[in-house]
Design a protein around this motif. Structure first.
Motif, PDB file in Angstrom:
ATOM      1  N   GLY A 180       0.947  -0.882   0.067  1.00 36.83           N
ATOM      2  CA  GLY A 180       0.527   0.032  -0.006  1.00 36.83           C
ATOM      3  C   GLY A 180       0.883   1.384  -0.004  1.00 36.83           C
ATOM      4  N   ARG A 181       0.428   2.801   0.235  1.00 36.20           N
ATOM      5  CA  ARG A 181       0.442   3.926  -0.009  1.00 36.20           C
ATOM      6  C   ARG A 181       0.668   4.673   1.479  1.00 36.20           C
ATOM      7  NH1 ARG A 181       4.434   5.512  -2.864  1.00 36.20           N
ATOM      8  NH2 ARG A 181       5.117   4.457  -4.834  1.00 36.20           N
ATOM      9  N   GLY A 182       1.499   5.943   2.253  1.00 33.89           N
ATOM     10  CA  GLY A 182       0.647   6.330   3.010  1.00 33.89           C
ATOM     11  C   GLY A 182       0.284   5.081   4.515  1.00 33.89           C
ATOM     12  N   CYS A 183       0.256   4.135   3.959  1.00 34.83           N
ATOM     13  CA  CYS A 183       0.084   3.288   5.741  1.00 34.83           C
ATOM     14  C   CYS A 183       0.281   3.593   6.805  1.00 34.83           C
ATOM     15  CB  CYS A 183       0.823   1.812   5.716  1.00 34.83           C
ATOM     16  SG  CYS A 183      -0.244   0.702   4.074  1.00 34.83           S
ATOM     17  N   ALA A 184      -0.190   3.690   7.943  1.00 36.77           N
ATOM     18  CA  ALA A 184       0.582   3.973   9.247  1.00 36.77           C
ATOM     19  C   ALA A 184       2.111   3.136   9.547  1.00 36.77           C
ATOM     20  CB  ALA A 184      -0.215   4.093  10.019  1.00 36.77           C
ATOM     21  N   GLU A 185       2.224   2.386   8.955  1.00 36.04           N
ATOM     22  CA  GLU A 185       3.279   2.535   9.284  1.00 36.04           C
ATOM     23  C   GLU A 185       4.755   2.676   9.076  1.00 36.04           C
ATOM     24  OE1 GLU A 185       3.681  -2.051  10.925  1.00 36.04           O
ATOM     25  OE2 GLU A 185       4.837  -2.414   8.935  1.00 36.04           O
ATOM     26  N   ALA A 186       4.216   3.340   7.424  1.00 39.50           N
ATOM     27  CA  ALA A 186       5.241   3.915   6.489  1.00 39.50           C
ATOM     28  C   ALA A 186       5.506   5.270   7.230  1.00 39.50           C
ATOM     29  CB  ALA A 186       4.839   3.223   4.970  1.00 39.50           C
ATOM     30  N   LEU A 187       4.476   5.659   7.962  1.00 41.73           N
ATOM     31  CA  LEU A 187       4.946   6.976   7.856  1.00 41.73           C
ATOM     32  C   LEU A 187       4.885   7.177   9.562  1.00 41.73           C
ATOM     33  CD1 LEU A 187       1.807   8.054   6.395  1.00 41.73           C
ATOM     34  CD2 LEU A 187       3.845   9.136   6.061  1.00 41.73           C
ATOM     35  N   ALA A 188       4.983   6.228  10.625  1.00 39.03           N
ATOM     36  CA  ALA A 188       4.777   6.809  11.956  1.00 39.03           C
ATOM     37  C   ALA A 188       5.215   5.411  13.025  1.00 39.03           C
ATOM     38  CB  ALA A 188       3.006   7.230  12.836  1.00 39.03           C
ATOM     39  N   SER A 189       5.861   4.740  11.860  1.00 37.81           N
ATOM     40  CA  SER A 189       6.686   3.530  13.061  1.00 37.81           C
ATOM     41  C   SER A 189       7.889   4.084  12.757  1.00 37.81           C
ATOM     42  CB  SER A 189       6.831   2.448  12.133  1.00 37.81           C
ATOM     43  OG  SER A 189       7.224   2.321  10.710  1.00 37.81           O
ATOM     44  N   GLY A 190       8.752   2.847  13.523  1.00 35.86           N
ATOM     45  CA  GLY A 190      10.301   3.295  14.571  1.00 35.86           C
ATOM     46  C   GLY A 190      11.193   2.713  13.094  1.00 35.86           C
ATOM     47  N   SER A 191      10.301   1.917  12.063  1.00 39.16           N
ATOM     48  CA  SER A 191      11.530   1.610  10.868  1.00 39.16           C
ATOM     49  C   SER A 191      10.665   3.128   9.658  1.00 39.16           C
ATOM     50  CB  SER A 191      11.176   0.568  10.176  1.00 39.16           C
ATOM     51  OG  SER A 191       9.593   0.437   9.908  1.00 39.16           O
ATOM     52  N   ALA A 192       9.842   3.787   9.925  1.00 41.40           N
ATOM     53  CA  ALA A 192       9.310   4.694   9.082  1.00 41.40           C
ATOM     54  C   ALA A 192      10.534   5.710   9.316  1.00 41.40           C
ATOM     55  CB  ALA A 192       8.245   4.943   9.581  1.00 41.40           C
ATOM     56  N   ILE A 193      10.785   6.178  11.348  1.00 36.30           N
ATOM     57  CA  ILE A 193      11.910   7.829  11.547  1.00 36.30           C
ATOM     58  C   ILE A 193      12.798   6.742  10.616  1.00 36.30           C
ATOM     59  CG2 ILE A 193      12.295   8.225  13.348  1.00 36.30           C
ATOM     60  CD1 ILE A 193       9.272   7.916  14.691  1.00 36.30           C
ATOM     61  N   ALA A 194      12.858   5.443  10.772  1.00 35.37           N
ATOM     62  CA  ALA A 194      14.636   5.567  10.604  1.00 35.37           C
ATOM     63  C   ALA A 194      14.875   5.381   8.667  1.00 35.37           C
ATOM     64  CB  ALA A 194      14.739   3.367  11.483  1.00 35.37           C
ATOM     65  N   ALA A 195      14.225   4.962   8.490  1.00 40.58           N
ATOM     66  CA  ALA A 195      14.029   5.465   7.009  1.00 40.58           C
ATOM     67  C   ALA A 195      13.992   6.930   6.506  1.00 40.58           C
ATOM     68  CB  ALA A 195      13.013   4.879   6.108  1.00 40.58           C
ATOM     69  N   ARG A 196      12.922   7.723   7.222  1.00 40.52           N
ATOM     70  CA  ARG A 196      13.380   9.172   7.018  1.00 40.52           C
ATOM     71  C   ARG A 196      14.403  10.014   7.313  1.00 40.52           C
ATOM     72  NH1 ARG A 196       8.725   8.248   6.029  1.00 40.52           N
ATOM     73  NH2 ARG A 196       9.725   7.099   4.794  1.00 40.52           N
ATOM     74  N   LYS A 208      15.976   5.427  17.640  1.00 41.11           N
ATOM     75  CA  LYS A 208      17.139   6.337  18.360  1.00 41.11           C
ATOM     76  C   LYS A 208      17.692   7.297  18.852  1.00 41.11           C
ATOM     77  CE  LYS A 208      19.123   3.925  21.595  1.00 41.11           C
ATOM     78  NZ  LYS A 208      20.332   2.876  22.482  1.00 41.11           N
ATOM     79  N   GLU A 209      18.442   7.451  17.477  1.00 42.82           N
ATOM     80  CA  GLU A 209      19.245   8.315  16.651  1.00 42.82           C
ATOM     81  C   GLU A 209      18.578   9.945  16.807  1.00 42.82           C
ATOM     82  OE1 GLU A 209      19.564   5.502  15.876  1.00 42.82           O
ATOM     83  OE2 GLU A 209      21.439   5.242  16.968  1.00 42.82           O
ATOM     84  N   ALA A 210      17.279   9.721  15.657  1.00 44.61           N
ATOM     85  CA  ALA A 210      16.033  11.226  15.502  1.00 44.61           C
ATOM     86  C   ALA A 210      15.617  11.491  16.475  1.00 44.61           C
ATOM     87  CB  ALA A 210      14.821  10.247  14.679  1.00 44.61           C
ATOM     88  N   PHE A 211      15.094  10.327  17.764  1.00 45.75           N
ATOM     89  CA  PHE A 211      14.209  11.048  18.682  1.00 45.75           C
ATOM     90  C   PHE A 211      15.404  11.821  20.077  1.00 45.75           C
ATOM     91  CE2 PHE A 211      11.195   8.541  17.960  1.00 45.75           C
ATOM     92  CZ  PHE A 211       9.845   8.823  18.595  1.00 45.75           C
ATOM     93  N   ALA A 212      16.835  11.404  19.707  1.00 46.79           N
ATOM     94  CA  ALA A 212      17.874  11.889  20.755  1.00 46.79           C
ATOM     95  C   ALA A 212      18.442  13.277  20.260  1.00 46.79           C
ATOM     96  CB  ALA A 212      18.934  11.289  20.484  1.00 46.79           C
ATOM     97  N   LEU A 213      18.486  13.506  18.947  1.00 41.95           N
ATOM     98  CA  LEU A 213      18.621  14.906  17.984  1.00 41.95           C
ATOM     99  C   LEU A 213      18.090  15.261  17.755  1.00 41.95           C
ATOM    100  CD1 LEU A 213      20.985  13.420  15.591  1.00 41.95           C
ATOM    101  CD2 LEU A 213      21.544  14.722  17.392  1.00 41.95           C
ATOM    102  N   ALA A 214      16.289  15.185  17.946  1.00 41.53           N
ATOM    103  CA  ALA A 214      15.393  16.148  18.374  1.00 41.53           C
ATOM    104  C   ALA A 214      15.041  16.406  19.697  1.00 41.53           C
ATOM    105  CB  ALA A 214      14.034  15.353  17.918  1.00 41.53           C
ATOM    106  N   ALA A 215      15.637  15.731  20.273  1.00 40.48           N
ATOM    107  CA  ALA A 215      15.448  16.724  22.007  1.00 40.48           C
ATOM    108  C   ALA A 215      16.651  17.435  21.981  1.00 40.48           C
ATOM    109  CB  ALA A 215      15.607  15.402  22.942  1.00 40.48           C
ATOM    110  N   GLU A 216      17.828  17.444  21.333  1.00 34.45           N
ATOM    111  CA  GLU A 216      18.894  18.110  21.511  1.00 34.45           C
ATOM    112  C   GLU A 216      18.984  19.548  20.652  1.00 34.45           C
ATOM    113  OE1 GLU A 216      22.670  15.406  21.101  1.00 34.45           O
ATOM    114  OE2 GLU A 216      21.591  14.676  22.248  1.00 34.45           O
ATOM    115  N   GLY A 217      17.659  19.715  19.340  1.00 32.64           N
ATOM    116  CA  GLY A 217      17.251  20.519  18.998  1.00 32.64           C
ATOM    117  C   GLY A 217      18.452  20.541  17.493  1.00 32.64           C
ATOM    118  N   ASP A 218      18.335  19.747  16.435  1.00 31.04           N
ATOM    119  CA  ASP A 218      18.969  19.270  15.560  1.00 31.04           C
ATOM    120  C   ASP A 218      17.244  19.011  14.970  1.00 31.04           C
ATOM    121  OD1 ASP A 218      20.520  17.956  13.746  1.00 31.04           O
ATOM    122  OD2 ASP A 218      19.083  17.591  12.814  1.00 31.04           O
TER     123      ASP A 218
END
Lengths: 333, 333
Positions: A185-201, A228-238
């Motif tokens: 599919g396209r635009g699935c919740a998993e493709a937009l909001a999962s840990g693997s989607a965040i990692a892909a972005r 994990k890195e995305a959340f950590a860097l977001a918290a640090e203001g990246d």
């Protein structure tokens, strides 16, 4: 001593529950009173293929077995499944395809074994043992590598006709457009909001920054940045990491709002590995529900799971206990 | 003659069911065997206000009452409702706000009266009387002025905690973006795929064509084009009308795919005024379900309602019969 008639004492049965995830296999041994007697986690190592992963599941059961054996085994795995035949039809994050896992475990250990969708198992675990115990309806939404959900109505798991209800990770949040999902599919919740989607972005952003095609981000310092890195860097203001995380949580909130609008639950339990990343995930879901105009939004409690990583394994064990022995953990005193 | 014990003959009770819509009030009188004895439709004339519409509902009940009176009355209305107190909280297409309709009808006619969401009532009507009678789970999706839905699981209506489950018209299909919905949300199914959404787009296109700001379309010949004109002109090859209809049906398909992915029904009954516009609506929903990667999509039958405009009123009557007298039409021989 055998319990006499009228004493209502339950035999001292034990049950094994295993949560089969893309990253790890988490198993536990629970007794009739709901006490966890043993708890073992091993890596899945999905890349080694279905037989190797199955062998690791057998070994995990061996590790958990008490001297006298167990009464039943419950397995939770990502779907789609055929829970009637105990077969994993296919999964995005595991090597199984039309794999009759429950039958193989049952023959090997000579103990009744059931296979249930992992989201449903976790929902049932929270219903039977968690802080939302007995809630009706209880909706569970999990966001980790993938996105899953489960619904317990009046103490019974809602499975749908084919046993594949509540595939919350595969509702399209963009009307069939947006990024491709592994499901087709396209635009699935998993493709937009999962840990693997965040990692892909995060990987895309890191690559774009490294090649000078995108904004600078400290994600570029990682060869393979994950959620994990995305959340950590977001918290640090990246700013780039913040944008990735904020977008994903917006979509997770939309997914949760759709579920609440349709299921009108008493309680929404929001769990999974992403939630472990911090209160931010639950806060985003709470904000999305609060902003939802749905009549059901106002009456829905939103809570964190009380069982940590045990929800799925405990739920699988509780489902096996209920299915094969009529044991109802949610009603125990 | 009174039926003796063991004879199982039911007393010859009758029930009134009324489907309260934004355009018309459709009522009927049904007996214990499920036969429709009378059928009356009157215009809602919502602009006249809540007291006038309520008066018309009372008059409609009067028209339907048999000589000996009825056993119970069932009312179906768009939500959100408080079905426990029989109150319409608010509706987009009717003038009621915190209006205790069931209590007023009950006091006036001295007969037990219930109020149920119109989508739920129609779902129950199809479950009890339609071609999908007895399906489990049965999902009903209706697209007319608004969009609604209902779910019957094991013969029981799924209501959710607050009684407002299945608000399918108010799930956002565009992740909270897109056109504003009367509910306060954005990109709701109702704002994209309902008859009123099609009418809104048709009016915009007609105005744009008239003022030379948009493409030419024969919609411009109508002072207030609605969904009927849009469907008719689309069928005749008007490109602008075709685009409006195709987009709306795409979104309706997305809404249906989300419902099937989450509820995994045995049967999806797709009804409502838009479906009357032609097979095209059902075909669009069928195509969307067929294209859905959800595991549940393959096992879901998609059918047209068998009760025409009676689904909601029959369902409301059947719910009243079940709720107050334990009468189960779906199990009658």
């Amino acid at each position: 001593m055998t319990a006499g008639a009228g004493q209502r004492a339950e035999p001292n049965r034990t049950f094994v529950g295993i949560d089969i995830g893309g990253t790890k296999l988490h198993g536990l041994l629970v007794d009739s009173s709901g006490s966890v007697l043993r708890r073992v986690t091993v890596p899945t190592l999905a890349a080694e293929g279905s037989d190797a992963v199955a062998a690791r599941i057998y070994a995990l059961v061996e590790c958990l077995l008490p001297e006298g054996g167990v009464a039943a085994i419950g397995l939770g795995a990502p779907g789609p499944l055929d829970s009637k035949t105990g077969t994993i039809i296919r999964t995005e994050n595991l090597p199984f395809k039309d794999f009759p896992l429950a039958g193989l475990v049952e023959r090997r250990f000579k103990v009744p074994t059931l296979l249930e969708n992992d989201g449903s198992a976790a929902a049932f675990g929270e219903y039977a043992f968690g802080p939302a115990r007995g809630s009706d309806p209880l909706l569970y939404l999990t966001a980790s590598t993938g996105i899953g959900a489960g619904l317990v109505i009046g103490g019974t798991l809602y499975r749908g006709k084919s046993g594949n209800a509540l595939e919350a990770g595969h509702i399209s949040l963009m009307a069939g457009e947006g990024p491709a999902c592994a499901c087709g599919g396209r635009g699935c919740a998993e493709a937009l909001a999962s840990g693997s989607a965040i990692a892909a972005r995060a990987r895309e952003a890191a690559e774009a920054a490294r090649t000078g095609k995108g904004k600078a981000t400290r994600l570029a310092a990682f060869s393979d940045p994950g959620s994990k890195e995305a959340f950590a860097l977001a918290a640090e203001g990246d700013a780039v990491a913040e944008d990735i995380v904020a977008r994903a949580l917006h979509y997770l909130g939309c997914c949760a709002a759709t579920l609440v609008t349709l299921f009108d639950p008493e309680v929404l339990v929001i769990g999974g590995g992403l939630v472990k990343a911090g209160d931010r995930v639950r806060a985003a879901v709470e904000a999305a529900i609060a902003a939802s105009p749905a009549a059901s939004a106002g009456s829905c409690g939103i809570i964190a799971p009380g069982l940590g990583e045990d929800s799925g394994a405990l739920g699988a064990a509780a489902l096996a206990a209920k299915s094969f022995f009529g044991l109802d953990f949610a009603r125990r005193s």
